[in-house]
Design a protein around this motif. Structure first.
Motif, mmCIF file in Angstrom:
data_model
loop_
_atom_site.group_PDB
_atom_site.id
_atom_site.type_symbol
_atom_site.label_atom_id
_atom_site.label_comp_id
_atom_site.label_asym_id
_atom_site.label_seq_id
_atom_site.Cartn_x
_atom_site.Cartn_y
_atom_site.Cartn_z
ATOM 1 N N SER A 141 18.220 51.337 30.589
ATOM 2 C CA SER A 141 19.411 52.083 30.182
ATOM 3 C C SER A 141 19.908 53.001 31.294
ATOM 4 O O SER A 141 21.108 53.266 31.402
ATOM 5 N N ILE A 180 25.434 55.825 29.867
ATOM 6 C CA ILE A 180 24.036 55.721 29.436
ATOM 7 C C ILE A 180 23.941 55.965 27.931
ATOM 8 O O ILE A 180 23.228 55.257 27.203
ATOM 9 N N ILE A 183 25.180 52.756 26.249
ATOM 10 C CA ILE A 183 24.381 51.543 26.417
ATOM 11 C C ILE A 183 23.102 51.601 25.596
ATOM 12 O O ILE A 183 22.540 50.568 25.220
ATOM 13 N N LEU A 184 22.615 52.798 25.297
ATOM 14 C CA LEU A 184 21.439 52.914 24.441
ATOM 15 C C LEU A 184 21.692 52.321 23.056
ATOM 16 O O LEU A 184 20.760 51.863 22.391
ATOM 17 N N THR A 201 12.721 47.844 24.606
ATOM 18 C CA THR A 201 13.869 48.716 24.817
ATOM 19 C C THR A 201 13.537 50.122 24.320
ATOM 20 O O THR A 201 12.525 50.359 23.649
ATOM 21 N N THR A 211 16.604 57.680 19.599
ATOM 22 C CA THR A 211 17.644 56.999 20.377
ATOM 23 C C THR A 211 18.989 57.685 20.190
ATOM 24 O O THR A 211 19.726 57.907 21.164
ATOM 25 N N SER A 215 21.111 59.603 23.075
ATOM 26 C CA SER A 215 22.487 59.147 23.273
ATOM 27 C C SER A 215 23.459 60.317 23.176
ATOM 28 O O SER A 215 24.362 60.455 24.013
#
Length: 353
Positions: A141, A180, A183-184, A201, A211, A215
């Motif tokens: 990421s 970033i 894309i997470l 991931t 997550t 983000s």
């Protein structure tokens, strides 16, 4: 395969939403360099960026065929999985796309050729073993924006002969950090296949809530960096802050698991907001470079923000609609089943090495 079918398959492979994001990043670089209105420069930059991203997604599709058969069965944007292209055709597309990207970069200059060449090597390292960065959790990421943001942005700067320093460096940093955070979120769609095939991931490793928190932190940091870019007006800063507030509310909702359909709508709305935030910045830089008045620039920022918020609201209400239709060309079921077994067998053999 007919010519029309090949063209439509190629368009679906290019991922229109991804391509739009890449071209926005390239336009940001062109605008920062003060040459966004010069077709002699914008055209080769657009061609080079398109060729680069087509190469990157094609290589990734070739590397992730088995995973995509679980996550995205029959998706029009995955011709290898849907049976509309084979590995030989996909390899040919990758080779031609790389050649086109390098040729277009040559029209810009040696610096652009170097940027594209490094980008192509990065795309290979991201998807293919032994490096395969895409399977390395948070590192993937952190590095993926180098392809989606840095390469096209640097191409735009190279076209205008502008250095990566001062305001340009701050602008790239803001775009990079913000991406970033975006894309997470793509891993929510792929979580089932990623777990099945051992793709570690950030979402698989740390879960939904963590997550969304990371983000959100990236969205905040990226937006703050963009707002601090020299030359952007207070109206743009207010527009960015307004869209960021909506983003944070949506990320809070996404942190609770209420089903894949709801996740899809929220993530799609977040993608719209992300593109809108970049577009507002690009528009500001472009109109200032064109010598338009501050009042016009402010009105444009307000209009773009209003449109973006409206599109995000519609996405949350109705969900994404696939407009591109690729003619049916699926192989026989027996062939598909044999191919699925071959992919799984190959994957198992690779894991045992």
């Amino acid at each position: 395969m007919t010519v029309i079918l090949r063209i439509r398959t190629l368009v679906s492979l290019a991922r229109p939403a991804v391509l739009l994001l890449v071209l926005l990043s390239a336009t940001a670089g062109l605008a920062a360099a003060g040459v966004a209105g010069d077709p002699a420069l914008t055209t080769p930059v657009a061609v080079a960026a398109t060729g680069f991203i087509l190469f990157a997604v094609t290589v990734n599709d070739l590397a992730d065929e088995a995973v995509d058969r679980v996550n995205l069965p029959g998706a029009p944007g995955r011709p290898l999985v849907s049976g509309r292209a084979d590995r030989r055709e996909m390899t040919l597309v990758a080779v031609v796309a790389a050649a086109v990207a390098l040729a277009a970069a040559a029209f810009i200059g040696a610096g652009a050729v170097a940027v594209v060449a490094v980008g192509l090597v990065f795309a290979l390292a991201y998807s293919l073993p032994p490096v395969r960065l895409c399977g390395r959790g948070a590192l993937a990421s952190l590095l993926l924006p180098a392809g989606f943001v840095a390469v096209p942005f640097l191409l735009g700067l190279a076209a205008g002969g502008a250095p990566l320093a001062g305001r340009n460096a701050v602008l790239l940093a803001g775009l990079y950090i913000g991406f970033i955070g975006r894309i997470l979120l793509k891993d929510f769609r792929d979580v089932v296949g990623d777990r099945l095939f051992g793709k570690r991931t950030f979402l698989v490793r740390h879960g939904r809530e963590a997550t969304c928190r990371i983000s959100a932190a990236c969205w905040i940091a990226g937006t703050a960096t963009l707002a601090a870019t020299r030359g952007l007006s207070l109206t743009v800063a207010a527009a960015e802050a307004t869209m960021l507030a909506v983003v944070l509310v949506l990320l809070h909702r996404l942190s609770r698991d209420l089903g894949p359909r709801r996740d899809e709508r929220i993530i799609s709305a977040l993608a719209i907001l992300g593109r809108g935030m970049v577009l507002v910045v690009v528009a500001q830089l472009a109109v200032v470079d064109a010598g338009r008045s501050a009042a016009f620039a402010a009105a444009l920022a307000v209009a773009l923000t209003t449109i973006t918020l409206g599109d995000a609201r519609a996405m949350l209400r109705y969900g994404p609609v696939v407009r591109l239709r690729v003619p049916d060309g699926n192989p026989a079921p027996a062939l598909t089943e044999r191919h699925d077994r071959r992919c799984l067998t190959h994957y198992a053999a690779e894991r045992m090495r």
